[in-house]
Design a protein around this motif. Structure first.
Motif, mmCIF file in Angstrom:
data_model
loop_
_atom_site.group_PDB
_atom_site.id
_atom_site.type_symbol
_atom_site.label_atom_id
_atom_site.label_comp_id
_atom_site.label_asym_id
_atom_site.label_seq_id
_atom_site.Cartn_x
_atom_site.Cartn_y
_atom_site.Cartn_z
ATOM 1 N N ILE A 197 -49.866 7.395 15.590
ATOM 2 C CA ILE A 197 -50.708 6.213 15.779
ATOM 3 C C ILE A 197 -52.168 6.650 15.855
ATOM 4 C CG2 ILE A 197 -51.180 4.201 17.205
ATOM 5 C CD1 ILE A 197 -48.437 4.226 15.826
ATOM 6 N N PRO A 198 -52.993 6.252 14.885
ATOM 7 C CA PRO A 198 -54.404 6.669 14.911
ATOM 8 C C PRO A 198 -55.182 5.914 15.984
ATOM 9 C CG PRO A 198 -54.029 5.153 13.097
ATOM 10 C CD PRO A 198 -52.676 5.414 13.715
ATOM 11 N N PRO A 199 -56.301 6.475 16.437
ATOM 12 C CA PRO A 199 -57.143 5.752 17.395
ATOM 13 C C PRO A 199 -57.832 4.570 16.715
ATOM 14 C CG PRO A 199 -58.223 7.773 16.679
ATOM 15 C CD PRO A 199 -56.843 7.798 16.089
ATOM 16 N N VAL A 200 -58.286 3.636 17.508
ATOM 17 C CA VAL A 200 -59.039 2.499 16.965
ATOM 18 C C VAL A 200 -60.440 2.970 16.592
ATOM 19 C CG1 VAL A 200 -59.960 0.206 17.437
ATOM 20 C CG2 VAL A 200 -57.730 0.869 18.358
ATOM 21 N N PRO A 201 -60.853 2.800 15.347
ATOM 22 C CA PRO A 201 -62.198 3.263 14.945
ATOM 23 C C PRO A 201 -63.288 2.486 15.678
ATOM 24 C CG PRO A 201 -60.815 2.775 13.022
ATOM 25 C CD PRO A 201 -60.115 2.225 14.212
ATOM 26 N N PRO A 202 -64.419 3.107 15.933
ATOM 27 C CA PRO A 202 -65.537 2.386 16.557
ATOM 28 C C PRO A 202 -65.979 1.212 15.693
ATOM 29 C CG PRO A 202 -65.931 4.758 16.536
ATOM 30 C CD PRO A 202 -64.736 4.517 15.675
ATOM 31 N N VAL A 203 -66.440 0.158 16.339
ATOM 32 C CA VAL A 203 -66.881 -1.032 15.605
ATOM 33 C C VAL A 203 -68.003 -0.685 14.634
ATOM 34 C CG1 VAL A 203 -67.889 -3.327 15.839
ATOM 35 C CG2 VAL A 203 -66.192 -2.537 17.507
ATOM 36 N N ALA A 204 -68.888 0.212 15.055
ATOM 37 C CA ALA A 204 -70.031 0.572 14.215
ATOM 38 C C ALA A 204 -69.621 1.329 12.958
ATOM 39 C CB ALA A 204 -71.023 1.410 15.024
ATOM 40 N N SER A 205 -68.405 1.846 12.912
ATOM 41 C CA SER A 205 -67.984 2.630 11.742
ATOM 42 C C SER A 205 -67.781 1.770 10.508
ATOM 43 C CB SER A 205 -66.685 3.375 12.064
ATOM 44 O OG SER A 205 -65.606 2.467 12.212
ATOM 45 N N GLY A 206 -67.508 0.484 10.704
ATOM 46 C CA GLY A 206 -67.277 -0.397 9.561
ATOM 47 C C GLY A 206 -65.910 -0.204 8.919
ATOM 48 N N ILE A 207 -65.045 0.601 9.503
ATOM 49 C CA ILE A 207 -63.718 0.852 8.942
ATOM 50 C C ILE A 207 -62.840 -0.385 9.142
ATOM 51 C CG2 ILE A 207 -61.617 2.256 9.147
ATOM 52 C CD1 ILE A 207 -63.366 4.591 9.988
ATOM 53 N N VAL A 208 -62.188 -0.805 8.084
ATOM 54 C CA VAL A 208 -61.329 -1.988 8.120
ATOM 55 C C VAL A 208 -59.863 -1.593 8.245
ATOM 56 C CG1 VAL A 208 -60.610 -4.063 6.873
ATOM 57 C CG2 VAL A 208 -62.988 -3.315 6.774
ATOM 58 N N ASN A 209 -59.478 -0.488 7.594
ATOM 59 C CA ASN A 209 -58.100 -0.016 7.617
ATOM 60 C C ASN A 209 -58.070 1.443 8.060
ATOM 61 O OD1 ASN A 209 -56.383 -2.268 6.262
ATOM 62 N ND2 ASN A 209 -58.154 -2.052 4.911
ATOM 63 N N ALA A 210 -57.318 1.716 9.109
ATOM 64 C CA ALA A 210 -57.184 3.086 9.607
ATOM 65 C C ALA A 210 -56.009 3.760 8.913
ATOM 66 C CB ALA A 210 -56.977 3.091 11.116
ATOM 67 N N ARG A 211 -56.175 5.015 8.568
ATOM 68 C CA ARG A 211 -55.159 5.752 7.806
ATOM 69 C C ARG A 211 -54.358 6.670 8.716
ATOM 70 N NH1 ARG A 211 -54.524 10.653 5.067
ATOM 71 N NH2 ARG A 211 -53.585 10.534 2.992
ATOM 72 N N THR A 212 -53.041 6.666 8.506
ATOM 73 C CA THR A 212 -52.168 7.622 9.157
ATOM 74 C C THR A 212 -51.166 8.111 8.114
ATOM 75 O OG1 THR A 212 -50.712 8.022 11.052
ATOM 76 C CG2 THR A 212 -50.472 5.911 9.938
ATOM 77 N N VAL A 213 -50.324 9.053 8.500
ATOM 78 C CA VAL A 213 -49.368 9.635 7.560
ATOM 79 C C VAL A 213 -47.957 9.460 8.103
ATOM 80 C CG1 VAL A 213 -48.574 11.743 6.437
ATOM 81 C CG2 VAL A 213 -51.028 11.305 6.669
ATOM 82 N N LEU A 214 -47.087 8.903 7.295
ATOM 83 C CA LEU A 214 -45.673 8.797 7.645
ATOM 84 C C LEU A 214 -44.986 10.088 7.230
ATOM 85 C CD1 LEU A 214 -43.416 6.784 8.649
ATOM 86 C CD2 LEU A 214 -42.928 6.435 6.214
ATOM 87 N N PRO A 215 -44.391 10.838 8.172
ATOM 88 C CA PRO A 215 -43.775 12.126 7.821
ATOM 89 C C PRO A 215 -42.554 11.954 6.922
ATOM 90 C CG PRO A 215 -44.200 11.977 10.189
ATOM 91 C CD PRO A 215 -44.394 10.608 9.627
ATOM 92 N N ASP A 216 -42.295 12.962 6.111
ATOM 93 C CA ASP A 216 -41.114 12.954 5.246
ATOM 94 C C ASP A 216 -39.835 12.797 6.051
ATOM 95 O OD1 ASP A 216 -42.622 13.292 2.972
ATOM 96 O OD2 ASP A 216 -42.363 15.467 2.884
ATOM 97 N N ALA A 217 -39.788 13.418 7.228
ATOM 98 C CA ALA A 217 -38.540 13.504 7.990
ATOM 99 C C ALA A 217 -37.999 12.150 8.415
ATOM 100 C CB ALA A 217 -38.747 14.389 9.221
ATOM 101 N N ILE A 218 -38.840 11.125 8.531
ATOM 102 C CA ILE A 218 -38.356 9.819 8.980
ATOM 103 C C ILE A 218 -38.478 8.765 7.886
ATOM 104 C CG2 ILE A 218 -38.847 10.270 11.403
ATOM 105 C CD1 ILE A 218 -41.376 8.549 11.107
ATOM 106 N N SER A 219 -38.822 9.163 6.675
ATOM 107 C CA SER A 219 -38.949 8.211 5.579
ATOM 108 C C SER A 219 -37.725 8.268 4.687
ATOM 109 C CB SER A 219 -40.212 8.504 4.759
ATOM 110 O OG SER A 219 -40.160 9.813 4.232
ATOM 111 N N LYS A 220 -37.355 7.148 4.139
ATOM 112 C CA LYS A 220 -36.203 7.091 3.259
ATOM 113 C C LYS A 220 -36.468 7.900 1.999
ATOM 114 C CE LYS A 220 -33.122 3.871 0.869
ATOM 115 N NZ LYS A 220 -32.829 2.437 0.584
#
Length: 498
Positions: A252-275
């Protein structure tokens, strides 16, 4: 027909025991502890299915199908295969004179099809369920033939041309497929919800609002915020039920600061739990991520306090402990293993050392502070559908329906922007644009974790259907009932029939 005989079981270590155990139970606990050692020695994973025959025997050859052939399949796939095989084997045993799976014939399979689909006393399963069962049993017998366990496949085969998602025609190859599948053809109906319908389902079904959008006085949904955060995460990310349920705090990524302007936060789903080991980047809208962190801070923390007060987090020999949250790894088999390499079952054993003591590493917890199960989430969705029906709201969905909704809406928005951009360019510029930005269908394929674009192409059919429905709405009424037309025919200038 009463189905008895074959039974499905799953391997399990550290079976729970009462705190006040008798001498016999203490002796049995030692026996089960030795069994755990045997499972560890032979590398048998937790939760692996196995079938026990009507006589209580363990068929080694049969169960190699799960321990070898299906060993790397997702747990829910293995469980579904075991249950479908159990249903077929039980029919052979109880209705075909004690027939064993090695002796099944085409006649046995035809009788099974009659009972499952057409017999007045049978279950009358849907085409989709029947097709899944046929595919499961066919796959098992293809494996059994390859292992020289049986001489023939009771499922009749036919040649089929490979399908192309672009032309709907042959893709250049021929393969054998079960001839006993339903004649309904491939499943092209995708059940999805437009954003407005989803919000109505979420607010009424999960949050306990009325159809008017106002809270209802009688609603007692203690975990409404958790459930809504789970559903919002699923419909905005396209994650599968098993994938999202296996997330840990470390994904779970942290919430980006409001000033960053980021709309979508990126994380990675590991192979081990993905179909299909389809690990991939996942983008979470910041608005959804804020609600998720609010759940972590309040509802989840309360559940953990409940579990800690009852001693649920005392490490055992089966626990996997993350000693340093800054370096998410555990000792497994005498070596350090990153949490990203742990499968869903192993993650349920994770404990994180913190200032207040140990706590689970899983994101989604139930009311007792323990990892929420996949079946638990299915029940949450079933309850939400029932609540919507009781409120007179004709909207229902499932976890997979939210995944479909993400795919259809995302693909439609991407194609709209893609086509608009291409329309403003000349031929050379369009070619450069496509090389740089690629194909929206392939982008959605990656987000969905599909191995083949053929699977993702079902959403093209949905978009085509949506386009046609939209155009039908624009057909003027006078195209069907022009002015001057009556039941007696066309009215001429004088009022008579033309």
């Amino acid at each position: 027909m009463s189905i008895t005989g074959w039974r499905v079981h799953f391997t399990r270590r550290d079976a729970p025991w009462p705190r006040a155990a008798t001498a016999l139970m203490e002796e049995l606990s030692e026996l089960f502890a030795r069994l755990d050692t045997v499972l560890d020695t032979h590398g048998v994973p937790e939760g692996q299915p196995f079938l026990i025959g009507p006589d209580g025997g363990y068929d080694v050859a049969l169960n190699r199908y799960f321990s070898v052939w299906k060993a790397h399949a997702p747990w829910n796939t293995q469980a579904a295969h075991a249950r479908d095989l159990r249903t077929f084997f039980n029919f052979l045993w109880s209705s075909r004179g004690g027939c064993r799976w090695r002796d099944a014939t085409a006649e046995d399979r035809a009788a099974y099809e009659w009972w499952r689909r057409r017999d007045e006393r049978g279950p009358r399963v849907e085409d989709s369920s029947w097709d899944r069962e046929v595919a499961t049993v066919n796959q098992f017998y293809v494996w059994a033939i390859s292992q020289d366990l049986v001489r023939g496949n009771p499922i009749r085969q036919r040649a089929a041309a490979a399908w192309s998602p672009w032309s709907g025609a042959a893709g250049g190859g021929v393969r054998l497929v079960p001839a006993e599948a339903s004649k309904a053809g491939p499943r092209r109906e995708v059940r999805w919800l437009p954003p407005g319908s989803y919000r109505l389902w979420r607010d009424v079904g999960l949050r306990g609002y009325g159809p008017d959008g106002l809270p209802t006085a009688g609603f007692r949904g203690r975990w409404a915020s958790r459930n809504a955060a789970y559903a919002d995460t699923m419909v905005r990310s396209g994650l599968r039920l098993g994938e999202q349920s296996a997330l840990t705090l470390f994904e779970i990524p942290p919430v980006p600061p409001v000033a960053s302007g980021i709309v979508n936060a990126r994380t990675v789903l590991p192979d081990a739990i993905s179909k299909g080991l389809s690990g991939r980047a996942v983008y979470l809208p910041v608005s959804v991520l804020r609600d998720l962190h609010e759940y972590l801070e309040w509802d989840r923390r309360e559940a953990i306090e409940y579990g800690r007060a009852r001693g649920f987090y005392v490490p055992t020999r089966r626990s996997l402990v993350v000693e340093d949250p800054a370096r998410p790894r555990v000792r497994l088999g005498g070596r350090w293993v990153p949490v990203a390499r742990l499968d869903a079952a192993e993650r349920r054993r994770l404990l994180v050392a913190g200032d207040q003591g140990f706590e689970p590493a899983m994101v989604w917890l139930n009311q007792w502070g323990l990892p929420m199960s996949v079946s638990g989430w299915k029940q949450v969705f079933a309850d939400a559908n029932a609540r919507c029906a009781a409120a007179g709201v004709g909207v229902r969905t499932s976890p997979h329906g939210l995944r479909h909704s993400f795919a259809v809406i995302t693909l439609e928005l991407l194609w709209r922007g893609h086509v608009q951009a291409l329309g403003e360019l000349n031929a050379e510029q369009r070619l450069t644009y496509q090389r740089v930005f690629g194909d929206p269908l392939n982008w959605v394929r990656i987000r969905m974790g599909h191995r083949s674009v053929t699977t993702t192409a079902i959403y093209l059919h949905t978009l085509q259907e949506l386009e046609m429905r939209t155009r039908l709405e624009l057909v003027p009424e006078d195209a069907w009932e022009p002015a001057g037309y009556s039941a007696d025919g066309w009215a001429g200038p004088g009022g008579g029939a033309a």
